[in-house]
Design an enzyme around this catalytic site. Structure first.
Site, mmCIF file in Angstrom:
data_model
loop_
_atom_site.group_PDB
_atom_site.id
_atom_site.type_symbol
_atom_site.label_atom_id
_atom_site.label_comp_id
_atom_site.label_asym_id
_atom_site.label_seq_id
_atom_site.Cartn_x
_atom_site.Cartn_y
_atom_site.Cartn_z
ATOM 1 N N ASP A 149 0.836 -1.194 0.000
ATOM 2 C CA ASP A 149 0.000 0.000 0.000
ATOM 3 C C ASP A 149 0.877 1.253 0.000
ATOM 4 O O ASP A 149 1.861 1.341 0.744
ATOM 5 C CB ASP A 149 -0.884 -0.028 1.253
ATOM 6 C CG ASP A 149 -1.758 1.200 1.377
ATOM 7 O OD1 ASP A 149 -2.648 1.379 0.531
ATOM 8 O OD2 ASP A 149 -1.549 1.987 2.329
ATOM 9 N N GLU A 152 1.587 -0.499 -4.993
ATOM 10 C CA GLU A 152 0.666 0.591 -5.304
ATOM 11 C C GLU A 152 1.574 1.810 -5.483
ATOM 12 O O GLU A 152 2.048 2.382 -4.499
ATOM 13 C CB GLU A 152 -0.332 0.832 -4.178
ATOM 14 C CG GLU A 152 -1.328 1.932 -4.520
ATOM 15 C CD GLU A 152 -2.267 2.262 -3.374
ATOM 16 O OE1 GLU A 152 -3.434 2.594 -3.642
ATOM 17 O OE2 GLU A 152 -1.830 2.211 -2.207
#
Length: 728
Positions: free
Chosen positions: A371, A407
């Protein structure tokens, strides 16, 4: 009682008794032996447990043991080696609840926030029990005075670390080890997927055991999924701001324990049982040939900014664990959550690497999706492809061999880094998502970019030595609209989040097809179904790795909410009772079609020219007049249709036995216009063609598709895809 074993009755079990209640005296435990500084955390060796905690700023560290009634016994850790405080407890076995109190300087202006009144989680805890019961004592400062220390004891309000039994019967578990280019990734939420599934028993819904249930695995295998990407399962916290509004942190992007599986997803208990249940889930998925990828959040923690609670890292060594500003009272925030982990510090990097290795080696997971990965690559301020984090990943003999997905952005300046991660890494391709959405909603000028995305995004990845599978292609993900909402809403509708619809990204690149939200108009409903088929078909016909948002195959809607992070209820749970069976069948057949044809699973980029000196060209582009695309054609802003020929005889890769890979040849027609067209089949390209996929109708895979010859017009309904297969 000796000085190394200080009994206290200040803490009682979380959620029991009043604030002023006093627990019975805690039992006296023998003083700890010196123990060892490694491994960090609580390590049971079959007889006793070694405890080790890093803190460079600590002056004294107390190990706090809790019995079943919540009575606390404190032991000063007797040794420190290289800033690691350690001790061995010969009587401590699995199931023991524990925490730490760190004595040291309280000087926020210097970035130091030690407060021994606050019970702290072990950063290396492999299991965590309970939930935070929000109370002012959870915060290290006095209300209204953030620089003044608050000395109220937090033990009764916060979570406890738990010593676990590390032994587990893996029963000869074998990881599928599927090549990335063959993967179909399914982004899934443990709780959301299982909460209303009719085949999962009530007691297992919302849990790891529920996701491992045969009914859940049957859906995944019949759908054709090869890997699940679990939304965060590291132990996380429900923030007080959400609890006060009657909401919860459903998504879980608020980690507090990087080695502990989230306790609320365990059906068997929280005293370490969650570890065994998670392992059993992985084992069951592996037996079904499904890999497990974790969405991991190493960029920040649940402790927030200078006004946030003290639960672990902040009280252990604030300066070491967090990026601080020049004014040391405040935190750098590249994540939008209040803080950023200090990945420049060697012990923070060690924590991340130890966590990754633990999940790979001990929990048998197959990969990680990072993330806001750009945050991890910030050495000073700018994102750096050569940062220490990447160096550690690349040289690690374990982590370099699992699937690594970034990401590739954060909220800081220069954080959007799609295409800029190094080799070994794949990326969530935000360019793919945006381009595909723009193309099908009719935005002008998207044609050339659409061609790049369809063919694996060579403009982003080829120059750095990567392959098409560096691109994780997705249309929708947890963050944003579901597929059904993407074609049903122009605007976000997040009122249920209690933030006056101010949260969530307003730039959805969506199109409601003529009406906002629910409608009875048959024409709009038919167009929406067609658009859903177009978007999914585009993704599964593209080079790269497709990622399907869990529930999209069922037609799942969030009622226009594009930021359902706090919605632990029907808005987010998969609605199995009203599943769109027709669309589920379409998705299943689409995945099978991709799997059966290696021309859509290429490991190398197209060349667009004769291969190996032969007359075979691997890809050709045509106008809908059947004429090869010229350079000027790509610049026509209003062009929203094209034909693509993919040669199954010009695949440069070989199979595992060294044999050439061959497939059929396909001709794809994309029509994003709002009018029907006849796309002429190019001359001298085969003799006969058969329609095998047409997104114009619900029955998109015709049993007896029409046959055509070169020069014939392929009927392509407005906003549709037609796929033809060359007939021998």
């Amino acid at each position: 009682m000796g000085s190394d074993a200080i009994a206290t009755s200040l803490a009682i079990a979380a959620g029991h008794g009043s604030e002023d209640a006093v627990a019975p005296p805690a039992p006296v435990e023998a003083a700890p032996w010196p123990g060892r500084p490694y491994p960090l955390g609580a390590t049971f060796d079959g007889a006793g447990t070694n405890f080790a905690l890093f803190s460079e700023v600590a002056e004294r560290v107390e190990l706090c043991l809790f019995d079943a009634q919540g009575r606390e016994t404190r032991h000063a850790l007797p040794e420190t080696t290289g800033h690691v405080w350690h001790g061995y407890m010969a009587t401590v076995t699995p199931g023991q609840r524990y925490g730490y109190r760190v004595h040291g300087p309280w000087s926020p202006t210097h970035g130091q926030r030690c407060n021994p009144a606050k019970l702290l989680l072990d950063p290396y805890a492999k299991a965590i029990e309970g939930a935070v019961a929000w109370h002012p004592a959870c915060y290290p400062y006095r209300p209204g005075h953030p620089d003044r220390r608050d000395d109220r004891d937090s033990a009764r309000y916060v979570q406890r670390s738990v010593v676990i039994n590390p032994f587990f019967d893996w029963s000869e578990d074998h990881a599928p080890r599927r090549s990335l280019h063959e993967n179909v990734i399914y982004e899934v939420h443990v709780r959301g997927f299982t909460m209303t599934h009719p085949g999962i028993p009530d007691g297992l819904r919302g849990t790891y055991a529920g996701l491992a249930h045969p009914a859940a695995i049957q859906h995944l295998t019949e759908l054709g999924v090869t890997a699940i990407e679990l939304m965060p399962v590291h132990q996380f916290v429900h923030e007080q701001t959400l609890i006060d509004r009657g909401l919860r942190n459903y998504w879980g992007y608020s980690s507090i324990g990087f080695l502990a599986p989230h306790n609320e997803y365990a059906s068997t208990g929280q005293a370490g049982d969650q570890v065994g249940e998670f392992k059993a889930m992985v084992r069951s998925l592996h037996q079904a040939g499904i890999e497990v990828i974790l969405d991991v959040v190493y960029n920040h923690t649940a402790e927030g900014n200078h006004l946030g609670p003290m639960l672990a890292f902040k009280g252990i060594d604030n300066e070491a664990y967090y990026r601080l500003t020049d004014d040391r009272r405040f935190y750098m925030d590249y994540t939008g959550t209040g803080n950023s982990l200090n990945v420049r510090h060697p012990h923070v990097l060690q924590l991340i690497m130890d966590s990754l290795r633990y999940w790979a080696l001990e929990m048998h997971v197959d990969g990680f999706r990072f993330d806001l990965a750009s945050t991890l690559a910030r050495e000073l301020h700018d994102v750096d492809r050569l940062s220490a984090f990447f160096d550690l990943i690349h040289q690690d003999p374990v982590i370099s061999q699992v699937k690594l997905i970034a990401e590739p952005w954060d909220v800081g300046e220069g954080g959007y880094q799609v295409g800029n991660f190094p080799v070994l890494w794949s990326e969530w391709n935000g360019r793919y998502r945006d381009t595909a959405r723009d193309f099908w909603r009719g935005e002008p000028g998207a044609m050339a970019d659409f061609a790049y995305r369809l063919t694996g995004s060579s403009d982003l990845y080829e120059g750095t030595g990567r392959r098409p599978y560096a691109s994780i292609n997705f249309i929708t993900a947890h963050d944003g609209f579901t597929l059904a909402d993407l074609v049903s809403y122009n605007e976000k509708h997040n009122e249920a989040n209690g933030e006056d619809n101010q949260d969530g990204d307003p730039g959805n690149r969506s199109w409601n097809c003529g009406a906002e939200g629910p409608t009875d108009d048959p024409g709009i409903l038919a167009l929406r179904r067609r658009q859903r088929r177009n978007l999914l078909a585009t993704m599964f016909l593209s080079q790269g790795v497709p990622m399907l948002l869990g529930g999209d195959e069922l037609g799942r809607s969030q009622d226009g909410n594009n930021n359902a992070y706090c919605q632990d209820g029907p808005i987010s749970w998969y609605d199995w009772a009203h599943a769109d069976e027709s669309f589920l069948e379409f998705t299943t057949r689409l995945i099978a079609f991709r799997r059966e044809h290696p021309v859509f699973l290429r490991r190398r980029f197209f060349q667009g020219q004769p291969i190996h000196g032969s007359d075979l060209v691997d890809i050709e582009w045509f106008t809908t007049d059947g004429i090869e695309m010229a350079e000027d054609d790509w610049g026509q802003g209003q062009v929203r249709d094209l034909g693509v020929l993919l040669s199954g005889d010009a695949i440069p890769s070989r199979d595992e036995r060294g044999e050439p890979i061959r497939d059929d040849t396909f001709y794809l027609v994309f029509n994003a216009r709002d009018e029907d067209i006849g796309a002429t089949l190019p001359a001298d390209r085969g003799e006969r063609w058969k329609i095998v996929l047409d997104t114009a109708t619900d029955d998109a895979f015709p049993e007896d598709g029409a046959e055509l010859t070169p020069g014939d017009a392929v009927p392509a309904v407005a906003r549709s895809i037609v796929v033809l297969q060359q007939v021998a």
